[in-house]
Scaffold this active site. Structure first.
Site, mmCIF file in Angstrom:
data_model
loop_
_atom_site.group_PDB
_atom_site.id
_atom_site.type_symbol
_atom_site.label_atom_id
_atom_site.label_comp_id
_atom_site.label_asym_id
_atom_site.label_seq_id
_atom_site.Cartn_x
_atom_site.Cartn_y
_atom_site.Cartn_z
ATOM 1 C CG ASP A 78 -1.966 0.907 1.104
ATOM 2 O OD1 ASP A 78 -1.677 2.145 0.759
ATOM 3 O OD2 ASP A 78 -3.335 0.289 1.387
ATOM 4 C CG LEU A 101 1.209 3.931 3.767
ATOM 5 C CD1 LEU A 101 1.973 4.251 4.852
ATOM 6 C CD2 LEU A 101 -0.165 3.129 4.394
ATOM 7 C CG LEU A 140 -6.450 7.023 -6.873
ATOM 8 C CD1 LEU A 140 -5.795 8.431 -7.435
ATOM 9 C CD2 LEU A 140 -6.041 7.432 -5.230
ATOM 10 C CB SER A 147 -17.584 0.042 -8.071
ATOM 11 O OG SER A 147 -18.428 0.894 -7.705
ATOM 12 C CE1 TYR A 189 -13.380 4.046 -7.929
ATOM 13 C CE2 TYR A 189 -15.905 4.193 -8.048
ATOM 14 C CZ TYR A 189 -14.787 3.511 -7.456
ATOM 15 O OH TYR A 189 -14.691 2.525 -6.674
ATOM 16 C CE LYS A 216 -12.528 0.594 -8.601
ATOM 17 N NZ LYS A 216 -11.324 -0.455 -7.969
ATOM 18 C CG PHE A 267 -24.314 -2.674 -4.313
ATOM 19 C CD1 PHE A 267 -23.556 -3.768 -5.102
ATOM 20 C CD2 PHE A 267 -25.571 -1.949 -5.076
ATOM 21 C CE1 PHE A 267 -24.039 -4.181 -6.254
ATOM 22 C CE2 PHE A 267 -25.723 -2.425 -6.424
ATOM 23 C CZ PHE A 267 -25.328 -3.274 -6.758
ATOM 24 C CG LEU A 323 -25.499 9.257 4.529
ATOM 25 C CD1 LEU A 323 -25.984 10.685 4.581
ATOM 26 C CD2 LEU A 323 -26.810 8.356 4.070
ATOM 27 C CB VAL A 356 -30.473 15.822 3.199
ATOM 28 C CG1 VAL A 356 -31.443 14.680 2.352
ATOM 29 C CG2 VAL A 356 -30.471 15.545 4.583
ATOM 30 N N GLY A 377 -24.727 14.062 -10.492
ATOM 31 C CA GLY A 377 -24.374 12.648 -11.037
ATOM 32 C C GLY A 377 -25.010 11.527 -9.808
ATOM 33 C CG ASP A 378 -25.929 11.793 -5.739
ATOM 34 O OD1 ASP A 378 -24.898 11.172 -5.974
ATOM 35 O OD2 ASP A 378 -26.274 12.188 -4.680
HETATM 36 P P1 NAD Z 1 -9.483 3.088 0.701
HETATM 37 O O1 NAD Z 1 -9.024 4.444 -0.135
HETATM 38 O O2 NAD Z 1 -9.677 3.108 1.938
HETATM 39 O O3 NAD Z 1 -8.255 2.016 0.179
HETATM 40 C C1 NAD Z 1 -7.501 1.832 -1.082
HETATM 41 C C2 NAD Z 1 -6.023 1.689 -0.442
HETATM 42 O O4 NAD Z 1 -5.445 1.576 -1.702
HETATM 43 C C3 NAD Z 1 -5.645 3.064 0.459
HETATM 44 O O5 NAD Z 1 -4.751 2.182 1.630
HETATM 45 C C4 NAD Z 1 -4.555 3.728 -0.738
HETATM 46 O O6 NAD Z 1 -3.401 4.264 0.061
HETATM 47 C C5 NAD Z 1 -4.292 2.395 -1.567
HETATM 48 N N1 NAD Z 1 -3.674 2.635 -2.772
HETATM 49 C C6 NAD Z 1 -4.295 3.598 -3.737
HETATM 50 N N2 NAD Z 1 -3.602 3.721 -4.845
HETATM 51 C C7 NAD Z 1 -2.554 2.889 -4.685
HETATM 52 C C8 NAD Z 1 -1.358 2.463 -5.556
HETATM 53 N N3 NAD Z 1 -1.155 3.013 -6.678
HETATM 54 N N4 NAD Z 1 -0.417 1.606 -5.064
HETATM 55 C C9 NAD Z 1 -0.419 1.105 -3.653
HETATM 56 N N5 NAD Z 1 -1.569 1.438 -3.046
HETATM 57 C C10 NAD Z 1 -2.675 2.224 -3.521
HETATM 58 O O7 NAD Z 1 -10.693 2.625 -0.190
HETATM 59 P P2 NAD Z 1 -11.712 1.287 0.100
HETATM 60 O O8 NAD Z 1 -12.868 1.869 0.354
HETATM 61 O O9 NAD Z 1 -10.967 0.471 1.025
HETATM 62 O O10 NAD Z 1 -11.752 0.617 -1.435
HETATM 63 C C11 NAD Z 1 -10.935 -0.514 -1.763
HETATM 64 C C12 NAD Z 1 -11.171 -0.744 -3.306
HETATM 65 O O11 NAD Z 1 -12.685 -0.973 -3.116
HETATM 66 C C13 NAD Z 1 -10.840 0.533 -4.158
HETATM 67 O O12 NAD Z 1 -10.392 -0.205 -5.467
HETATM 68 C C14 NAD Z 1 -12.234 0.902 -4.324
HETATM 69 O O13 NAD Z 1 -12.287 1.568 -5.636
HETATM 70 C C15 NAD Z 1 -13.032 -0.026 -4.335
HETATM 71 N N6 NAD Z 1 -14.659 0.178 -3.998
HETATM 72 C C16 NAD Z 1 -14.823 0.862 -2.953
HETATM 73 C C17 NAD Z 1 -16.046 1.336 -2.608
HETATM 74 C C18 NAD Z 1 -16.198 2.169 -1.371
HETATM 75 O O14 NAD Z 1 -17.333 2.874 -1.350
HETATM 76 N N7 NAD Z 1 -15.437 2.206 -0.435
HETATM 77 C C19 NAD Z 1 -17.133 0.826 -3.263
HETATM 78 C C20 NAD Z 1 -16.848 0.097 -4.365
HETATM 79 C C21 NAD Z 1 -15.566 -0.096 -4.590
HETATM 80 C C1 UD1 Z 2 -20.843 7.248 -4.236
HETATM 81 C C2 UD1 Z 2 -20.290 7.151 -5.331
HETATM 82 C C3 UD1 Z 2 -20.059 5.791 -6.033
HETATM 83 C C4 UD1 Z 2 -19.347 5.028 -5.225
HETATM 84 C C5 UD1 Z 2 -19.911 4.977 -3.740
HETATM 85 C C6 UD1 Z 2 -19.052 4.426 -2.743
HETATM 86 C C7 UD1 Z 2 -21.035 9.363 -6.281
HETATM 87 C C8 UD1 Z 2 -21.823 10.166 -7.220
HETATM 88 N N1 UD1 Z 2 -21.008 8.117 -6.394
HETATM 89 O O1 UD1 Z 2 -22.102 6.637 -4.429
HETATM 90 O O2 UD1 Z 2 -19.599 5.777 -7.115
HETATM 91 O O3 UD1 Z 2 -19.389 3.738 -5.560
HETATM 92 O O4 UD1 Z 2 -19.930 6.665 -3.257
HETATM 93 O O5 UD1 Z 2 -19.689 4.237 -1.637
HETATM 94 O O6 UD1 Z 2 -20.174 10.194 -5.785
HETATM 95 N N2 UD1 Z 2 -25.927 11.915 0.545
HETATM 96 C C9 UD1 Z 2 -26.233 13.082 1.314
HETATM 97 N N3 UD1 Z 2 -25.431 13.833 1.976
HETATM 98 C C10 UD1 Z 2 -24.213 13.718 1.897
HETATM 99 C C11 UD1 Z 2 -23.529 12.570 1.372
HETATM 100 C C12 UD1 Z 2 -24.551 11.590 0.628
HETATM 101 O O7 UD1 Z 2 -27.572 13.531 1.235
HETATM 102 O O8 UD1 Z 2 -23.277 14.440 2.717
HETATM 103 C C13 UD1 Z 2 -26.682 10.917 0.077
HETATM 104 C C14 UD1 Z 2 -26.679 10.816 -1.454
HETATM 105 O O9 UD1 Z 2 -27.130 11.739 -2.228
HETATM 106 C C15 UD1 Z 2 -26.829 9.448 -1.765
HETATM 107 C C16 UD1 Z 2 -26.822 8.736 -0.451
HETATM 108 O O10 UD1 Z 2 -26.639 9.715 0.590
HETATM 109 O O11 UD1 Z 2 -28.431 9.429 -2.021
HETATM 110 C C17 UD1 Z 2 -25.405 8.063 -0.425
HETATM 111 O O12 UD1 Z 2 -24.484 8.772 -0.859
HETATM 112 P P1 UD1 Z 2 -22.932 8.258 -0.706
HETATM 113 O O13 UD1 Z 2 -22.623 7.669 0.523
HETATM 114 O O14 UD1 Z 2 -22.021 9.587 -1.215
HETATM 115 O O15 UD1 Z 2 -22.906 7.138 -1.972
HETATM 116 P P2 UD1 Z 2 -23.272 6.911 -3.481
HETATM 117 O O16 UD1 Z 2 -23.684 8.603 -3.939
HETATM 118 O O17 UD1 Z 2 -24.294 5.868 -3.447
#
Ligand code: NAD
Ligand code: UD1
Length: 336
Positions: free
Chosen positions: A32, A34, A84, A125, A149, A153, A178, A200, A217, A293-294
């Site tokens: 990682d 970091l 990212l 994702s 983003y 993916k 999700f 959120l 919201v 974008g939501d």
């Molecule tokens: P996160 O940012 O907490 O974890 C990602 C980790 O990857 C971090 O520790 C970061 O330092 C590291 N990293 C990023 N780029 C790197 C690189 N080039 N080399 C080495 N390390 C690197 O995110 P997360 O929420 O734990 O997500 C993990 C994975 O799941 C990601 O690929 C993300 O796109 C995917 N994902 C996350 C969500 C979400 O909502 N959290 C939803 C769908 C998919």
């Molecule tokens: C967002 C990303 C999605 C990603 C996901 C990871 C966008 C447009 N989409 O999804 O690609 O996979 O995060 O978890 O950024 N909300 C509020 N107030 C806030 C934050 C969110 O009302 O401060 C609402 C949003 O409008 C949405 C819901 O809460 O209806 C969830 O939002 P969020 O947690 O940001 O996730 P996603 O938008 O679903």
């Protein structure tokens, strides 16, 4: 014993998965850079599991480092979390996202192939589906991401599908997450966003500790029962368990693509209410205009994950909120 390379294992989902892997007796190495996580998480993982963690600070785009990592260890699998994930940032800095998420994955896969490591789990994702019209996504729902983003993916998914066609020895699981929320029950590891949270749950927990004034919201005029957006929130511990189930399932099935969600959508107001119930803290909020974008509503059809992985989410929104709150309350400044 052969090891598992966990890229991005210091991050939110990676750290929870690493704890479960170590507790189930797996040997792991974390790579990682970091860029979105802290070294402090490694010590917490060690405390929680009673095991030493092999941690390499470095970037998946650093070919020499990735090659040396494969040469110095014998891996049988890679779990690839590194990436990212901020949608808004990906639109503003697309090259940063294509470079990190796509070019980085290519370097990792090339070095993995060179070392004859054949098994991979990739963090995909729900964003790969885009805005398909239907709101309940099956794995057959058309793939058409609406932001940079999501396109990174989908590109990595496509690369892996092509790679597997060219090399049938590969065993690949694409897991489409999700909305992950929650934290480890101990309150020792959890989501630690740098700067102002976009999502959120981390925003709400920061309002609850007073780090943010109030929750915005984003719209109450969606065609949903209470007008706010509906999402499929999944506890990070359930999500982590999905990776262990996928590792097992890859023994029988060389090609897996599944949604990891609960199948139960909740609105923003549902989440505020559940969080207030779990924490006993009132969340001040203001309804503002929709966020660009939501989508109004989407959630997983988790049937295939149950069938293929023998996995289904166990934890409900009260537990998601209670665990997120415990983590935030005990660690108001994250790992620092
Ligand atoms: P996160 O940012 O907490 O974890 C990602 C980790 O990857 C971090 O520790 C970061 O330092 C590291 N990293 C990023 N780029 C790197 C690189 N080039 N080399 C080495 N390390 C690197 O995110 P997360 O929420 O734990 O997500 C993990 C994975 O799941 C990601 O690929 C993300 O796109 C995917 N994902 C996350 C969500 C979400 O909502 N959290 C939803 C769908 C998919
Ligand atoms: C967002 C990303 C999605 C990603 C996901 C990871 C966008 C447009 N989409 O999804 O690609 O996979 O995060 O978890 O950024 N909300 C509020 N107030 C806030 C934050 C969110 O009302 O401060 C609402 C949003 O409008 C949405 C819901 O809460 O209806 C969830 O939002 P969020 O947690 O940001 O996730 P996603 O938008 O679903």
């Amino acid at each position: 014993m052969k090891k598992i390379l966990v890229t991005g294992g210091a991050g939110y989902i990676g750290s929870h998965t690493v704890v479960q892997l170590l507790n189930s007796g797996k040997d792991i190495v974390i790579l990682d850079n970091l860029s979105n996580s802290s070294l402090g998480v490694i010590k917490r993982i060690e405390d929680l599991t009673g095991k030493a963690v092999e941690f390499i600070e470095g970037d998946i785009r650093d070919r020499a480092l990735v090659r040396a990592t494969f040469e110095q260890h014998t891996f049988d699998s890679v779990i690839h979390f590194a990436g990212l994930k901020a949608v808004g940032e990906s639109e503003a800095f697309p090259l940063r996202y294509f470079d990190n998420n796509v070019s980085g994955s290519i370097v990792l896969f090339e070095e993995m192939m060179r070392a004859n490591v054949n098994q991979l789990i990739f963090s995909s994702s729900a964003t790969v589906y885009g805005n398909p019209g239907s709101v309940c996504y099956t794995e057959e729902t058309p793939l058409s991401p609406i932001n940079v983003y999501g396109r990174t993916k989908l590109m990595v998914e496509d690369i892996l599908r092509d790679l597997q066609k060219a090399n049938p020895a590969l065993r690949i699981a694409l897991l489409r997450y999700f909305n992950p929320v929650g934290a480890h029950e101990s309150g020792r590891i959890g989501e630690n966003p740098f700067g102002k949270p976009n999502n959120l749950m981390p925003f709400m927990t920061q309002v609850a500790i007073g780090a943010q004034e109030k929750l915005m919201v984003y719209g109450n005029d969606y065609p949903t029962p209470d007008g706010t957006g509906l999402r499929d929130y999944i506890h990070v511990e359930d999500l982590a368990a999905g990776h262990l189930a996928a590792l097992k399932a890859l023994e029988q099935n060389a090609s897996i693509t599944v949604n990891l969600g609960t199948g139960k959508p909740y609105s923003v107001f549902d989440m505020i209410k559940a969080f207030e119930g779990a924490s006993g803290v009132k969340i001040p909020y203001e309804v503002v205009t929709r966020r660009a974008g939501d989508l109004s509503e989407y959630y997983a059809d988790p049937t295939l994950a149950k069938k293929v992985l023998g996995w289904e989410a166990q934890l409900g929104i009260d537990r998601m909120c209670a665990d997120s709150w415990r983590w935030q309350k005990n660690n108001p400044k994250g790992y620092s």
